[in-house]
Enzyme design. Structure first.
Site, short mmCIF file in Angstrom:
data_model
loop_
_atom_site.label_atom_id
_atom_site.label_comp_id
_atom_site.label_asym_id
_atom_site.label_seq_id
_atom_site.Cartn_x
_atom_site.Cartn_y
_atom_site.Cartn_z
N GLY A 15 1.04 -1.11 -0.13
CA GLY A 15 0.16 -0.12 0.63
C GLY A 15 0.82 1.15 -0.06
O GLY A 15 0.54 2.08 0.77
N GLN A 19 -1.83 6.56 1.54
CA GLN A 19 -1.72 8.02 2.14
C GLN A 19 -0.33 7.60 3.53
O GLN A 19 0.41 8.23 3.08
CB GLN A 19 -2.86 8.24 3.41
N ASP A 63 0.04 -7.97 -5.35
CA ASP A 63 -1.50 -7.53 -5.70
C ASP A 63 -2.07 -8.80 -3.62
O ASP A 63 -1.75 -9.51 -3.77
CB ASP A 63 -2.70 -8.26 -6.73
N THR A 130 -7.34 -0.73 12.46
CA THR A 130 -8.29 0.31 12.41
C THR A 130 -9.15 0.52 14.20
O THR A 130 -9.59 -0.19 14.22
CB THR A 130 -8.81 0.38 11.51
N GLU A 132 -11.83 1.76 13.61
CA GLU A 132 -13.50 0.55 13.10
C GLU A 132 -13.61 -0.39 13.68
O GLU A 132 -14.70 -0.89 13.50
CB GLU A 132 -12.88 0.77 11.53
N TYR A 154 -16.24 -3.49 5.97
CA TYR A 154 -14.10 -2.60 6.03
C TYR A 154 -14.04 -3.53 8.01
O TYR A 154 -13.01 -4.45 7.73
CB TYR A 154 -13.81 -1.49 5.83
N LYS A 158 -11.04 -6.12 8.81
CA LYS A 158 -9.73 -5.73 9.52
C LYS A 158 -9.53 -6.75 10.72
O LYS A 158 -9.04 -6.87 11.29
CB LYS A 158 -10.08 -4.63 9.96
P1 NAP Z 1 -4.84 3.98 1.31
O1 NAP Z 1 -4.40 5.70 1.10
O2 NAP Z 1 -6.87 4.08 1.13
O3 NAP Z 1 -4.17 3.10 0.82
C1 NAP Z 1 -4.61 2.17 0.17
C2 NAP Z 1 -3.39 0.95 -0.15
O4 NAP Z 1 -3.65 -0.30 -0.76
C3 NAP Z 1 -3.46 2.36 -1.08
O5 NAP Z 1 -1.61 2.21 -2.41
C4 NAP Z 1 -3.75 0.99 -2.45
O6 NAP Z 1 -3.02 1.08 -3.97
C5 NAP Z 1 -3.35 -0.45 -1.99
N1 NAP Z 1 -4.41 -1.14 -2.09
C6 NAP Z 1 -5.81 -1.18 -2.09
N2 NAP Z 1 -5.84 -2.69 -2.92
C7 NAP Z 1 -4.97 -2.78 -3.70
C8 NAP Z 1 -4.56 -4.89 -3.89
N3 NAP Z 1 -5.51 -5.51 -3.76
N4 NAP Z 1 -2.99 -5.67 -3.40
C9 NAP Z 1 -2.15 -3.90 -3.18
N5 NAP Z 1 -2.02 -2.84 -2.78
C10 NAP Z 1 -3.38 -2.55 -2.53
O7 NAP Z 1 -5.05 3.86 3.18
P2 NAP Z 1 -4.28 4.70 4.33
O8 NAP Z 1 -5.03 5.74 4.34
O9 NAP Z 1 -3.60 5.19 3.75
O10 NAP Z 1 -4.45 4.23 5.03
C11 NAP Z 1 -3.68 2.56 5.25
C12 NAP Z 1 -3.92 1.31 6.03
O11 NAP Z 1 -3.98 1.83 7.32
C13 NAP Z 1 -4.94 0.63 5.52
O12 NAP Z 1 -4.79 -0.52 5.52
C14 NAP Z 1 -5.84 1.55 6.34
O13 NAP Z 1 -6.97 0.17 5.73
C15 NAP Z 1 -5.24 1.63 7.55
N6 NAP Z 1 -5.67 2.35 8.32
C16 NAP Z 1 -5.90 4.11 8.02
C17 NAP Z 1 -7.02 4.64 8.66
C18 NAP Z 1 -6.86 6.23 8.54
O14 NAP Z 1 -7.48 6.62 8.80
N7 NAP Z 1 -5.79 6.59 6.99
C19 NAP Z 1 -7.34 4.29 10.37
C20 NAP Z 1 -7.58 3.42 10.41
C21 NAP Z 1 -6.32 1.85 9.55
P3 NAP Z 1 -3.98 1.80 -5.22
O15 NAP Z 1 -3.48 3.38 -5.14
O16 NAP Z 1 -3.25 0.74 -6.37
O17 NAP Z 1 -5.55 1.49 -4.98
#
Ligand code: NAP
Length: 338
Positions: A15, A19, A63, A130, A132, A154, A158
């Site tokens: 990922g 972000q 992936d 998370t 959530e 979701y 998780k």
């Molecule tokens: P994000 O910006 O949505 O990034 C998700 C990443 O996962 C992207 O690089 C996406 O790639 C990749 N991805 C999606 N499907 C995939 C697949 N099948 N195989 C490989 N890569 C894949 O999320 P984030 O905010 O950085 O969050 C990072 C992690 O923390 C996530 O697991 C999220 O659930 C968790 N989290 C986030 C928050 C928050 O508030 N931000 C809070 C708690 C937990 P593409 O660009 O190709 O789509």
């Protein structure tokens, strides 16, 4: 202290173009790591968040739904640390794509743990859990011991990965879980409410009646000079992503793997966020620029607040508060739109 090239630690970030992944890769490079990022093959690559890192990190195609690519990456890489951030990360979208969400987030993480346990058991793994998972929470604030009560696909996906991380931990793998509360930044996707608001406020401050960017219903995010939002009274604990990726790294430097809530311990409503964003651009009568659209009212999780006592006890802290976070996001949108 940075190590010389022979001693450099190797880290993989799944990922990596999301972000958190993009900030984490910056952080690890700064710490002297040799950094690998897993990206999925898209017909049109999405490197917006990491374009400034392209000469410094190694990108590998893989992936989370594909065990063959995961096994090869884990086996060939023999990484010191893997940060598993890849996910379908939108709770709202998970109602529309529940099986994809489960495949990527639950089974994808499981595939990774299994591959590490067979082919690279010395690797330390960070799992992105998370807040959530607390859903309609049984207590407030939520801490590591709070019982889960997930209320969207979701969160369930998780929770599967989180519980599975414990299974592998009990088998001897170093898997640390960060239970992260919402964290945002200039790189937050436009489908998330914080970015929607900050982008919309930026458009309105520039006198735009209609935005170039569309919402999840394929309508302009700002239409007739208004931003469409859901429940303004929903409350969250919002922090700044670069602070949170530092916490992820800290968890993998501990002697033992464990679970940690990462949160600010402060709660704010969407209304406060909207007010803060409009105030930054000098607009006080913000109500006339908001349309409460029943389509965007989430009926699942309503109020989350984290207790960061445990993570603070190992030296973690936040550098950016709520007001600064909102201002940074609005300012960045204004600069981009200009
Ligand atoms: P994000 O910006 O949505 O990034 C998700 C990443 O996962 C992207 O690089 C996406 O790639 C990749 N991805 C999606 N499907 C995939 C697949 N099948 N195989 C490989 N890569 C894949 O999320 P984030 O905010 O950085 O969050 C990072 C992690 O923390 C996530 O697991 C999220 O659930 C968790 N989290 C986030 C928050 C928050 O508030 N931000 C809070 C708690 C937990 P593409 O660009 O190709 O789509």
């Amino acid at each position: 202290m940075k190590k010389n090239s022979q001693e450099r630690k190797k880290a993989l970030v799944t990922g990596c173009n999301g972000q958190d992944g993009s900030y984490l890769m910056e952080f690890l490079l700064d710490k002297g790591y040799e950094v690998y990022g897993m990206v999925r093959r898209l017909s049109c690559p999405n490197y917006q968040n990491i374009k400034h890192l392209l000469g410094s990190v190694n990108l590998i195609y893989g992936d989370m739904t594909d065990i063959t690519s995961i096994v090869k990456i884990v086996k060939d890489g023999q990484f010191d640390e893997i940060y598993n951030l890849a996910a379908q990360s939108s709770p709202a979208e998970s109602f529309k794509q529940p099986f994809l969400t489960t495949d990527v987030n639950a089974l994808g993480s499981h595939r990774l743990f299994e591959a590490v346990s067979i082919y690279s058991p010395q690797t330390r793994v960070y799992q992105a859990s998370t807040s959530e998972m607390f859903g309609n929470a049984f207590e407030s604030p939520q801490r590591e011991t709070t019982q889960f009560n997930p209320s969207n696909p979701y969160a369930v996906s998780k929770m599967y990965a989180h519980q599975m991380a414990h299974i592998y931990r009990n088998k001897g793998l170093f898997v640390a879980c960060g239970i992260l509360f919402n964290h945002e930044s200039e790189r937050r996707g436009l489908q998330f409410v914080t970015q929607k608001i900050c982008y919309g406020v930026a458009c309105i401050s520039l006198g735009m009646k209609e935005s170039p960017a569309l919402n999840e219903e394929n309508e302009p995010l700002v239409k007739d000079g208004k931003i469409s939002l859901g429940n303004l009274d929903a409350k969250r604990d919002w922090g700044y992503s670069p602070d949170y990726v530092r916490g992820m790294w800290m968890l993998l430097q501990l002697n033992m793997p464990d679970d940690f809530v990462i949160a600010t311990g402060e709660q704010h409503s969407i209304r406060e966020l909207v007010q803060t964003a409009f105030k930054f651009v000098g607009i006080e009568d913000w109500e006339k620029y908001i349309y409460v659209d029943p389509r965007f009212v989430r009926k699942d999780t309503c109020s989350l607040l984290g207790d960061p006592t445990k993570i603070k006890s190992i030296g973690w802290k936040t550098d950016v508060d709520f007001k600064k976070l909102v201002e940074k996001m609005v300012e960045n949108n204004i600069n981009q739109l200009k």
